[in-house]
Structure formats: structure tokens, C-alpha cells
Design a protein around this motif. Sequence first.
Motif, PDB file in Angstrom:
ATOM      1  N   LEU A  95      22.276  39.409  44.341  1.00  0.00           N
ATOM      2  CA  LEU A  95      22.389  39.711  45.770  1.00  0.00           C
ATOM      3  C   LEU A  95      22.047  38.453  46.562  1.00  0.00           C
ATOM      4  O   LEU A  95      21.011  37.820  46.306  1.00  0.00           O
ATOM      5  CB  LEU A  95      21.432  40.840  46.131  1.00  0.00           C
ATOM      6  N   SER A 114      36.754  44.381  43.188  1.00  0.00           N
ATOM      7  CA  SER A 114      35.897  45.191  44.048  1.00  0.00           C
ATOM      8  C   SER A 114      36.417  46.613  44.029  1.00  0.00           C
ATOM      9  O   SER A 114      37.569  46.861  43.658  1.00  0.00           O
ATOM     10  CB  SER A 114      35.846  44.621  45.462  1.00  0.00           C
ATOM     11  N   THR A 132      32.043  40.021  47.770  1.00  0.00           N
ATOM     12  CA  THR A 132      31.359  41.027  46.963  1.00  0.00           C
ATOM     13  C   THR A 132      32.315  41.654  45.956  1.00  0.00           C
ATOM     14  O   THR A 132      33.382  42.150  46.335  1.00  0.00           O
ATOM     15  CB  THR A 132      30.760  42.115  47.868  1.00  0.00           C
ATOM     16  N   GLN A 167      27.832  41.415  38.600  1.00  0.00           N
ATOM     17  CA  GLN A 167      27.958  41.863  39.986  1.00  0.00           C
ATOM     18  C   GLN A 167      27.471  40.782  40.949  1.00  0.00           C
ATOM     19  O   GLN A 167      26.378  40.232  40.778  1.00  0.00           O
ATOM     20  CB  GLN A 167      27.140  43.138  40.213  1.00  0.00           C
ATOM     21  N   THR A 211      26.879  40.508  45.060  1.00  0.00           N
ATOM     22  CA  THR A 211      26.829  41.249  46.312  1.00  0.00           C
ATOM     23  C   THR A 211      26.383  40.308  47.414  1.00  0.00           C
ATOM     24  O   THR A 211      25.324  39.683  47.309  1.00  0.00           O
ATOM     25  CB  THR A 211      25.871  42.440  46.221  1.00  0.00           C
TER      26      THR A 211
END
Length: 125
Positions: A11, A40, A91, A120, A122
Motif C-alpha cells: 500500500l 484490476s 492499483t 497486490q 494499492t
Amino acid sequence: QVQLVESGGGLVQAGGSLRLSCAASGLTFGTYAMGWFRQSPGKEREFVAAITYSGSNTYYADSVKGRFTISRDNAKNTVYLQMNSLKPEDTAVYFCAAPRVRYVIPRSPPTVGSWGQGTQVTVSS
């Protein structure tokens, strides 16, 4: 068999940076072009960047050109994706990819022979 293991996702705030790594095994890494894709929710998997076996040539999607840099270290069997000036629209789950045919630049999913499990990324606004 070919194994591709991504790491480095997480993140980050908009404008920040992340560096993804992909460690490869089960192939003669230094003879393969390599690539990065992303996906995504609700969207198709899309090309992000690719690099020739020697690292002498690189290719980017228009959406990341000037912000992302792909590189490789053939001594470490690793390909990297440096992502700068990240935007919320970056993202996605990012996948490392090796082509079906070693010298073919993997710029579309049908050209990919092996995928990593994904990491991932983000980006918060």
C-alpha cells in the motif's frame, strides 16, 4: 517447471514509489525475454512492461511510460519493476510473465507461457 515469484507489492500513497521483484527458476533466465502485466477487478489482464533477454531493449504501456522502469539482473535470475509517481489507477495485482517462446517479447496474455502468482499494489489517493 518454471516458477516465477513476485514480491514488493503493498500500500502506497499517490505519488509514491514501489519496486517489484520477480525471482525466476526452472528456465534459462538469461535467454528469456520477460514481462510484467497487471489486472484490476472487473478488467482484463493488461500489459505493463517488457524487457529483452539481455536487457538492451525495454517496452512500456503508454499509461506507465516515463513513470515505470523494467530492469533485470541475469546473475540473480530476477526481473524488477520500479514504479514511481504512482496513481490510484495503478492499483492492481501485478504479475510477472515469461513468454512461451523465449525470445518473443511478452506483450499480450496469449504470448505468455508462465505466470507468477501476483502481488497486490494499492495506491491510495
